[in-house]
Design a protein around this motif. Sequence first.
Motif, PDB file in Angstrom:
ATOM      1  N   GLU A 281       0.827  -1.204   0.000  1.00 46.58           N
ATOM      2  CA  GLU A 281       0.000   0.000   0.000  1.00 46.58           C
ATOM      3  C   GLU A 281       0.869   1.264   0.000  1.00 46.58           C
ATOM      4  O   GLU A 281       0.590   2.228  -0.716  1.00 46.58           O
ATOM      5  N   LEU A 282       1.930   1.261   0.801  1.00 50.33           N
ATOM      6  CA  LEU A 282       2.813   2.424   0.886  1.00 50.33           C
ATOM      7  C   LEU A 282       3.585   2.651  -0.410  1.00 50.33           C
ATOM      8  O   LEU A 282       3.787   3.800  -0.820  1.00 50.33           O
ATOM      9  N   GLN A 283       4.004   1.569  -1.068  1.00 52.24           N
ATOM     10  CA  GLN A 283       4.708   1.736  -2.337  1.00 52.24           C
ATOM     11  C   GLN A 283       3.774   2.308  -3.402  1.00 52.24           C
ATOM     12  O   GLN A 283       4.182   3.160  -4.188  1.00 52.24           O
ATOM     13  N   LYS A 284       2.543   1.858  -3.422  1.00 50.36           N
ATOM     14  CA  LYS A 284       1.555   2.395  -4.365  1.00 50.36           C
ATOM     15  C   LYS A 284       1.349   3.885  -4.086  1.00 50.36           C
ATOM     16  O   LYS A 284       1.319   4.709  -5.000  1.00 50.36           O
ATOM     17  N   TYR A 285       1.192   4.228  -2.818  1.00 50.16           N
ATOM     18  CA  TYR A 285       1.034   5.630  -2.425  1.00 50.16           C
ATOM     19  C   TYR A 285       2.255   6.452  -2.849  1.00 50.16           C
ATOM     20  O   TYR A 285       2.118   7.557  -3.383  1.00 50.16           O
ATOM     21  N   GLU A 286       3.455   5.913  -2.606  1.00 44.12           N
ATOM     22  CA  GLU A 286       4.678   6.635  -2.961  1.00 44.12           C
ATOM     23  C   GLU A 286       4.743   6.874  -4.471  1.00 44.12           C
ATOM     24  O   GLU A 286       5.105   7.971  -4.911  1.00 44.12           O
ATOM     25  N   GLU A 287       4.372   5.884  -5.262  1.00 45.23           N
ATOM     26  CA  GLU A 287       4.363   6.055  -6.716  1.00 45.23           C
ATOM     27  C   GLU A 287       3.370   7.131  -7.137  1.00 45.23           C
ATOM     28  O   GLU A 287       3.688   7.979  -7.974  1.00 45.23           O
TER      29      GLU A 287
ATOM     30  N   GLU B 283      12.172   6.531 -11.778  1.00 42.98           N
ATOM     31  CA  GLU B 283      12.273   6.080 -13.164  1.00 42.98           C
ATOM     32  C   GLU B 283      10.892   5.671 -13.703  1.00 42.98           C
ATOM     33  O   GLU B 283      10.551   5.975 -14.846  1.00 42.98           O
ATOM     34  N   LYS B 284      10.129   5.003 -12.872  1.00 45.46           N
ATOM     35  CA  LYS B 284       8.810   4.530 -13.278  1.00 45.46           C
ATOM     36  C   LYS B 284       7.869   5.705 -13.625  1.00 45.46           C
ATOM     37  O   LYS B 284       7.169   5.672 -14.618  1.00 45.46           O
ATOM     38  N   VAL B 285       7.876   6.750 -12.790  1.00 45.13           N
ATOM     39  CA  VAL B 285       6.958   7.870 -13.014  1.00 45.13           C
ATOM     40  C   VAL B 285       7.452   8.836 -14.102  1.00 45.13           C
ATOM     41  O   VAL B 285       6.659   9.607 -14.633  1.00 45.13           O
ATOM     42  N   SER B 286       8.733   8.764 -14.418  1.00 47.39           N
ATOM     43  CA  SER B 286       9.275   9.692 -15.411  1.00 47.39           C
ATOM     44  C   SER B 286       9.317   9.117 -16.820  1.00 47.39           C
ATOM     45  O   SER B 286       9.781   9.768 -17.733  1.00 47.39           O
ATOM     46  N   GLU B 287       8.819   7.918 -17.003  1.00 48.20           N
ATOM     47  CA  GLU B 287       8.822   7.286 -18.330  1.00 48.20           C
ATOM     48  C   GLU B 287       7.839   7.927 -19.252  1.00 48.20           C
ATOM     49  O   GLU B 287       6.803   8.389 -18.932  1.00 48.20           O
TER      50      GLU B 287
END
Length: 152
Positions: A108-114, A148-152
Motif C-alpha cells: 500500500e505504501l509503495q503504491k502511495y509513494e508512486e 524512473e517509473k513515473v518519469s517514463e
Amino acid sequence: MFSEEILRKFEEFDKLKTKVLRYILYRKRTEQEVRKKFEKEIESDVLNTIIDDLKQNSYINDEEYIKCAVREQMNLNTLSIKEIKYKLYTKGLKNSIIESYIERNMDELQKYEEDSAKKIFEKQIKNKEIESVKIFLLRKGYKKETIEKVSE
C-alpha cells in the motif's frame, strides 16, 4: 476510613491524570510526546503510573498512533516512505514499531509513494527539465526505481 493525607494524594493524582488525559484526547499523542510535555511538572514515578494506566486503557497506543498518522499523511500530503518514517521518528516512536508497520503495509505504501511521485513529477515537469525534477524527487527520499517509473 481513609486519612486526609491519602485522600489528598488521591485527589492530586486524579487531577494530574485528568490533565494528561485532556492533552491526549485533544489530539492523538505518542507516549514520548506525553512524557516530554509533562516531565517537568509531574514526578517521574507518578507520570509512569499515569502513562501505564492510560496505555492499559488504550488512550496511549503508539502502534495505533502510527496507523492513524500514516493514514492522515497519505490523505493530505505527497510524501515518500522515507519522509513518512522521518515524521514518525520525530514523534519519538520506536524504530522497531515504525519498521514493523512499514513492512506490514509495504504494498500500500509503495503504491502511495508512486502516486505521490507521479503527482509531483507532473506538477514540476511543466516548469523544469526532467533531470532537475528527478533530482528533486531523489532529495525528497523517493526511490530511484519509483522515480524512473513515473518519469517514463
